[in-house]
Design a protein around this motif. Structure first.
Motif, short mmCIF file in Angstrom:
data_model
loop_
_atom_site.label_atom_id
_atom_site.label_comp_id
_atom_site.label_asym_id
_atom_site.label_seq_id
_atom_site.Cartn_x
_atom_site.Cartn_y
_atom_site.Cartn_z
N UNK A 98 4.00 -7.64 -3.43
CA UNK A 98 4.34 -8.95 -2.65
C UNK A 98 3.42 -9.63 -2.08
N UNK A 99 3.61 -10.96 -1.62
CA UNK A 99 2.48 -11.60 -1.31
C UNK A 99 3.12 -12.70 -0.28
N UNK A 100 2.32 -13.25 0.84
CA UNK A 100 2.86 -14.22 1.75
C UNK A 100 2.06 -15.44 1.46
N UNK B 261 0.83 -1.21 -0.16
CA UNK B 261 -0.08 -0.08 -0.05
C UNK B 261 0.92 1.36 0.18
N UNK B 262 1.99 1.33 0.87
CA UNK B 262 2.79 2.35 0.72
C UNK B 262 3.46 2.62 -0.40
N UNK B 263 3.76 1.68 -1.10
CA UNK B 263 4.33 1.83 -2.58
C UNK B 263 3.28 1.67 -3.71
N UNK B 264 2.18 2.17 -3.47
CA UNK B 264 1.16 2.12 -4.42
C UNK B 264 1.55 2.98 -5.62
N UNK C 172 -0.02 -3.06 -13.64
CA UNK C 172 -1.45 -2.41 -13.90
C UNK C 172 -1.35 -0.83 -14.12
N UNK C 173 -0.41 -0.60 -13.72
CA UNK C 173 -0.18 1.06 -14.07
C UNK C 173 0.72 1.35 -15.13
N UNK D 83 2.45 -2.81 -10.04
CA UNK D 83 1.30 -3.69 -10.19
C UNK D 83 0.54 -3.81 -9.05
N UNK D 84 0.59 -2.77 -8.09
CA UNK D 84 -0.32 -2.99 -6.76
C UNK D 84 -1.50 -2.74 -7.10
#
Length: 128
Positions: free
Chosen positions: A41-43, A30-33, A83-84, A89-90
């Protein structure tokens, strides 16, 4: 000490650790949107844990906790999408949805830990 106690407590601890890691990763996303070329990234801890639990079942109704301590949250980066226009891609809707889900998971785990310790407190107190 009871093996079941160690296993359940260890599993809850790992799950709480996972929610903490997920919270940090979602916050980073979110901070790097608006950061150019940032990739979300995802867990993947839950998938790893489910695989371990499935591999150790002796019956479809049994759950084995023997390998849960070996599973750690793993952070993966999605390089497949953009996406942008700036290469980022967030997806903010996806991130906010995952954030809400993670908060619900955390609350459920905290409740489970609290109930588990209440059970032990009752047993150690002689049922009083």
């Amino acid at each position: 000490m009871n093996v079941q106690y160690q296993s359940v407590t260890s599993l809850l601890e790992k799950a709480l650790d996972n929610t903490s890691v997920r919270q940090k990763v979602i916050g980073q996303n979110i901070a790097n949107i608006d950061t150019p070329n940032y990739k979300a990234k995802q867990v993947t801890f839950q998938n790893e844990l489910n695989s371990a639990l499935e591999a150790n079942k002796t019956d479809s109704k049994h759950i084995s906790f023997s390998n849960e301590s070996e599973k750690e949250p793993r952070i993966t980066i999605d390089h497949s999408t953009s996406l942008q226009n700036n290469g980022n891609n967030v997806d903010i809707d996806k991130e906010m949805s995952e954030l809400a889900e993670n908060q619900i998971d955390y609350q459920a785990l905290v409740t489970a830990v609290s109930q588990k310790f209440q059970q032990y407190k009752m047993v150690l107190g002689g049922g009083k």
